[in-house]
Write an enzyme that holds these catalytic residues in place. Sequence first.
Site, PDB file in Angstrom:
ATOM      1  N   ARG A  28      -4.020  -7.157  -9.886  1.00 19.93           N
ATOM      2  CA  ARG A  28      -2.888  -8.036  -9.566  1.00 19.93           C
ATOM      3  C   ARG A  28      -3.065  -9.398 -10.233  1.00 19.93           C
ATOM      4  O   ARG A  28      -2.128  -9.948 -10.824  1.00 19.93           O
ATOM      5  CB  ARG A  28      -2.766  -8.204  -8.038  1.00 19.93           C
ATOM      6  CG  ARG A  28      -2.186  -6.983  -7.332  1.00 19.93           C
ATOM      7  CD  ARG A  28      -2.470  -7.001  -5.833  1.00 19.93           C
ATOM      8  NE  ARG A  28      -1.741  -5.954  -5.121  1.00 19.93           N
ATOM      9  CZ  ARG A  28      -2.089  -4.671  -5.105  1.00 19.93           C
ATOM     10  NH1 ARG A  28      -3.153  -4.276  -5.776  1.00 19.93           N
ATOM     11  NH2 ARG A  28      -1.378  -3.794  -4.419  1.00 19.93           N
ATOM     12  N   ASP A 292      -7.152   4.905   1.216  1.00 23.40           N
ATOM     13  CA  ASP A 292      -8.273   5.084   0.291  1.00 23.40           C
ATOM     14  C   ASP A 292      -9.604   5.296   0.994  1.00 23.40           C
ATOM     15  O   ASP A 292     -10.584   5.679   0.349  1.00 23.40           O
ATOM     16  CB  ASP A 292      -8.382   3.887  -0.661  1.00 23.40           C
ATOM     17  CG  ASP A 292      -7.381   3.958  -1.807  1.00 23.40           C
ATOM     18  OD1 ASP A 292      -6.821   5.049  -2.029  1.00 23.40           O
ATOM     19  OD2 ASP A 292      -7.158   2.931  -2.464  1.00 23.40           O
TER      20      ASP A 292
END
Length: 409
Positions: A28, A292
């Site tokens: 990001r 995850d």
Amino acid sequence: MKLHLSAPSNTLLQNNIQITGSKSESNRSLLLQALYSNISIENLSNSDDAEVMQKGLKIENGVVDIHHAGTAMRFLTSYFASQEGKEVTLTGSQRMTERPVKVLVEALQELGAEITYEKNEGYPPIRIKGKKLNESKVSLPANISSQYISSLLLTAPSLKNGLELELVGKITSVPYIKMTLALLSQIGVENSFEGNTIKVSPKANVANINLVVESDWSSASYYYSIVALSDVGSEITLSAYKSSSLQGDSVLQELYTEFGVETQFVGNTVVLRKVEMPKEQKVEFDLSNAPDIAQTIAVTCFGLGMECHLTGLHTLKIKETDRLEALHTELSKLGASISVTDKDLTLNVSNTLNVDVAIDTYNDHRMAMAFAPLALKTPLFVNDAEVVSKSYPDFWRDLEKLGFISKSV
């Protein structure tokens, strides 16, 4: 590379581990740095995914091959679509050409993007001709991978009119959306998230700023599992972490109390201690906001002889592999009684624990690392062990610091 992994001679573990920056935050931050050159970044991830992202962002024209990096595929799709004058073909590994991008491509096309499919509709490779995107309103299904949503949000401040994004339905992976918005706020981009509507204001320039990437909580999950499977009194210190994290996987602190693991922050480190054996024999977790860590938790439960029921796992079907089916196959090899659907996993208590099983990793870094802690309970082989470089290149070296014995075979 095939590794044979076995337990330390002393399973009362004590050591300090330095973990690289978060892959999620790094990618990001790198995209924002590409949009605003006066952003600098510290503690950047040394993962393959971050390296691929950096290389991809530097390409002006031609082929951008992101290999197995799903985050890079999604983030770069929006980035190149909004960069006037750039023209690229975005492609990747064979598995990447099987991972859908249609929902993101259609949203970008609604904003005015020029994107075409080179082979199969809805899937990479895709050809992108960058242009100014003047439309500012679009909608997406709320239950899709947050990476599609973050892809649009990260590019939004560079658009002439910003972006108003409506999420239709029940939102999943909220922490990853909030991570993206928090980073936008850090660089001075106004945004709001009210109900199912996210608004990001346009911003032509940002002030000089240094973004410090927190270490990766997904990587920390394997040490939570190791501590959970080790003797009471074991203690591992990880750095560098913040008590108020942007990362959804920081929920590990709460979840692993069920396995007798206590978390304490000391300065910029987090100390994991095995304080007791689990009190319950079954756990039920909704991992919609942290899918995850599902592999890590399932393996922890199997190693402790506990039952588990994990829900909110619908996005795992389109990861590096179909992670639910992969878990079913590999845990079954070890002797587990396990069942999966397209969105949940159920593990029953099994008294079987097979020795020297070869764990297949399916080009998925998390398969290799999630199963590694089981070496505390039984020696095992890990096929294609080098796959960990996708997110944590130093993983096997760091396990050796804890006393794990790993040999290439």
